[in-house]
Design a protein around this motif. Structure first.
Motif, PDB file in Angstrom:
ATOM      1  N   GLU A   1       0.870  -1.184   0.000  1.00 58.01           N
ATOM      2  CA  GLU A   1       0.000   0.000   0.000  1.00 58.01           C
ATOM      3  C   GLU A   1       0.902   1.227   0.000  1.00 58.01           C
ATOM      4  O   GLU A   1       1.736   1.397   0.888  1.00 58.01           O
ATOM      5  N   ILE A   2       0.746   2.079  -0.994  1.00 63.82           N
ATOM      6  CA  ILE A   2       1.550   3.290  -1.122  1.00 63.82           C
ATOM      7  C   ILE A   2       0.757   4.445  -0.509  1.00 63.82           C
ATOM      8  O   ILE A   2      -0.393   4.688  -0.874  1.00 63.82           O
ATOM      9  N   ILE A   3       1.373   5.141   0.433  1.00 66.59           N
ATOM     10  CA  ILE A   3       0.740   6.261   1.126  1.00 66.59           C
ATOM     11  C   ILE A   3       1.066   7.550   0.387  1.00 66.59           C
ATOM     12  O   ILE A   3       2.208   7.787  -0.003  1.00 66.59           O
ATOM     13  N   TYR A   4       0.052   8.388   0.225  1.00 65.89           N
ATOM     14  CA  TYR A   4       0.210   9.709  -0.399  1.00 65.89           C
ATOM     15  C   TYR A   4      -0.212  10.788   0.581  1.00 65.89           C
ATOM     16  O   TYR A   4      -1.040  10.548   1.467  1.00 65.89           O
ATOM     17  N   VAL A   5       0.339  11.977   0.409  1.00 63.10           N
ATOM     18  CA  VAL A   5      -0.030  13.132   1.231  1.00 63.10           C
ATOM     19  C   VAL A   5      -0.137  14.364   0.332  1.00 63.10           C
ATOM     20  O   VAL A   5       0.575  14.483  -0.659  1.00 63.10           O
ATOM     21  N   LYS A   6      -1.030  15.243   0.717  1.00 59.57           N
ATOM     22  CA  LYS A   6      -1.117  16.559   0.077  1.00 59.57           C
ATOM     23  C   LYS A   6      -1.133  17.588   1.197  1.00 59.57           C
ATOM     24  O   LYS A   6      -1.886  17.471   2.151  1.00 59.57           O
ATOM     25  N   MET A   7      -0.296  18.594   1.054  1.00 63.04           N
ATOM     26  CA  MET A   7      -0.221  19.692   2.031  1.00 63.04           C
ATOM     27  C   MET A   7      -1.102  20.830   1.526  1.00 63.04           C
ATOM     28  O   MET A   7      -1.054  21.188   0.357  1.00 63.04           O
TER      29      MET A   7
END
Length: 131
Positions: free
Chosen positions: A124-130
């Motif tokens: 599972e690849i985790i993504y983030v947006k600031m």
């Protein structure tokens, strides 16, 4: 709740069963489910939580197969990012889901890590947006 059965039907079309219907029901009841409508009805939906290490987390984005590649997932992501109440918004997808990786990257999300052993041989690849 008026859209609950249609949302579950779309989810069933995508994953092949109704195993997430209670998760969807809870999200709808708790007002943690967004829908994108088209002329043919619901085109897709997004479910989120607010308890991922005190950050917002998009736990599910599903687009009706006939509505794919029309900007539905991108629109759902953009709307949610605007309404999210934390500076960081996280989400994830399997390494094998190349379409979703492209959607996240186009929406300005960046890779933040991965989790092994949720699905066999498909991290599972985790993504983030600031914000």
């Amino acid at each position: 709740m008026e859209h609950f059965e249609e949302i579950c039907s779309i989810d069933q079309d995508v994953i092949g069963d109704f195993s997430r219907s209670e998760t969807i029901r809870t999200a709808v009841q708790e007002k943690r489910c967004l829908i994108q409508q088209s002329e043919q009805g619901i085109a897709g939906f997004l479910i989120f939580t607010n308890d991922f290490f005190d950050n917002n987390f998009i736990s599910l984005i599903i687009v009706k197969p006939s509505e794919r590649r029309k900007g539905v997932a991108t629109a759902l992501l953009a709307f949610y990012v605007e309404m999210a109440d934390t500076r960081k918004i996280f989400s994830s997808t399997n390494q094998s889901n190349t379409s979703m990786h492209k959607v996240f990257e186009a929406a300005g999300f960046v890779k933040s890590g991965y989790i092994e052993n949720l699905d066999d041989d498909d991290p599972e690849i985790i993504y983030v947006k600031m914000k």
